[in-house]
Design an enzyme around this catalytic site. Structure first.
Site, PDB file in Angstrom:
ATOM      1  CG  HIS A  43      41.181  55.453  41.833  1.00  0.00           C
ATOM      2  ND1 HIS A  43      42.232  54.871  41.305  1.00  0.00           N
ATOM      3  CD2 HIS A  43      40.085  54.850  41.517  1.00  0.00           C
ATOM      4  CE1 HIS A  43      41.492  53.731  40.359  1.00  0.00           C
ATOM      5  NE2 HIS A  43      40.401  53.976  40.530  1.00  0.00           N
TER       6      HIS A  43
ATOM      7  CG  HIS B 265      45.946  52.805  46.595  1.00  0.00           C
ATOM      8  ND1 HIS B 265      47.232  52.921  45.979  1.00  0.00           N
ATOM      9  CD2 HIS B 265      45.093  52.885  45.620  1.00  0.00           C
ATOM     10  CE1 HIS B 265      47.157  53.231  44.891  1.00  0.00           C
ATOM     11  NE2 HIS B 265      45.834  53.215  44.589  1.00  0.00           N
TER      12      HIS B 265
END
Length: 308
Positions: A83, A136
């Site tokens: 992302h 993450h």
């Protein structure tokens, strides 16, 4: 907005109907940067927080109360953040173009700096959101943002323009075959590239949140399909249609509706080769809709109205 597929389904059509060259560059940079992100993930083997909390066994006696979300359960390795990486690469193309345009018009450093400040704000927001939903670790987001920025700087001036169809066919096949050969080579060396999918299924709070379209090979087929579709679109109509701003706005609205339905179209998840083949076809159609089908229809309609 940080999802890599947003670059294909939202950012590409928006930028294309504002500035054709920037739009095609966005699509190219999105595909190449996402493909490189897949390669980096295969070699770096990054953990994701939502499964690492349980797998590390550091919290057996004091397990933290964590909340997962529908977008938490990504199935690929975690490092670097896709992302952050794709967002940084794609939005650099846009921000640098807007910054250059503002400086040429105003000669003001303050106005020129504004899009770059918004760029940094966007990267921070995307990074914090990925950390917040346990997709993450912070270092993976930082690594993705820096890598994406570097890729944006490198790839933007090198995006192909008016290249023959064979170039795009070769590029698409090259990315696909290179990834397959790397996968086969790593598995021959004893690496299990499906390890992250196994952990995602084990630790995701809801099994329906583990989606096949977030698997590493889904991003690979998306990238190959988009590049091939870009080549076909430029082959059918190399320079597009000259459309006024009102017609471009109509094209954007119609393209957005078309891409929404393409993205929502359900695909059979078994057998896997059929799913990946149809997934590639979906994103092959994206440039066709944006660059050929909708502009051709709008151009034909407005031409008839003018003659009438």
């Amino acid at each position: 907005m940080g999802d890599p597929k947003a670059a294909f389904l939202l950012i590409f059509p928006l930028t294309y109907f504002i500035h054709r060259r920037t739009g095609t560059t966005v699509l190219w940079v999105a595909a190449v940067s996402e493909w490189l992100n897949l390669v980096f993930k295969w070699f770096l083997f990054g953990e994701r927080p939502y499964w690492w909390i349980g797998e590390s066994r550091l919290f057996v006696n004091n397990h933290p109360q964590v909340i997962q979300f529908a977008s938490t359960c990504e199935t690929g390795p975690g490092s670097p953040s896709g992302h952050a990486m794709v967002t940084a690469a794609v939005w650099w193309v846009i921000v640098s173009a807007v910054g250059s345009s503002l400086y040429s018009r105003t000669r003001s450093v303050i106005w020129t700096a504004l899009p770059y400040l918004l760029y940094i704000t966007l990267l921070v927001a995307v990074g914090l959101s990925r950390i917040f939903i346990l997709a993450h670790f912070p270092h993976q987001v930082v690594a993705g943002s820096i890598t994406g920025f570097i890729l944006g700087v490198i790839l933007k001036p090198r995006a192909p323009e008016q290249r023959p169809l064979l170039f795009y066919v070769g590029s698409s096949l090259g990315l696909l075959l290179t990834a397959l050969l790397m996968k086969i080579g790593l598995e021959e060396l004893g690496f299990d590239l499906s390890w992250s999918i196994t952990l995602a299924k084990k630790w995701c709070a809801h099994s329906e949140w583990v989606r096949l379209d977030s698997a590493p090979f889904s991003s690979l087929t998306r990238d190959c399909g988009a590049i091939l579709g870009l080549g076909l679109s430029q082959y059918w109509k190399p320079r597009g249609w000259p459309l006024p701003w009102a017609s471009r706005a109509l094209c954007l609205a119609l393209s957005s509706m078309g891409l929404y339905h393409i993205n929502r179209f359900p695909l059979p998840v078994q057998p896997l080769p059929l799913f990946y083949g149809l997934f590639l076809l979906k994103f092959l159609l994206v440039p066709q809709v944006v660059m050929v089908v909708v502009p051709a229809g709008v151009h034909l309609l407005t031409s008839k109205m003018k003659r009438a």
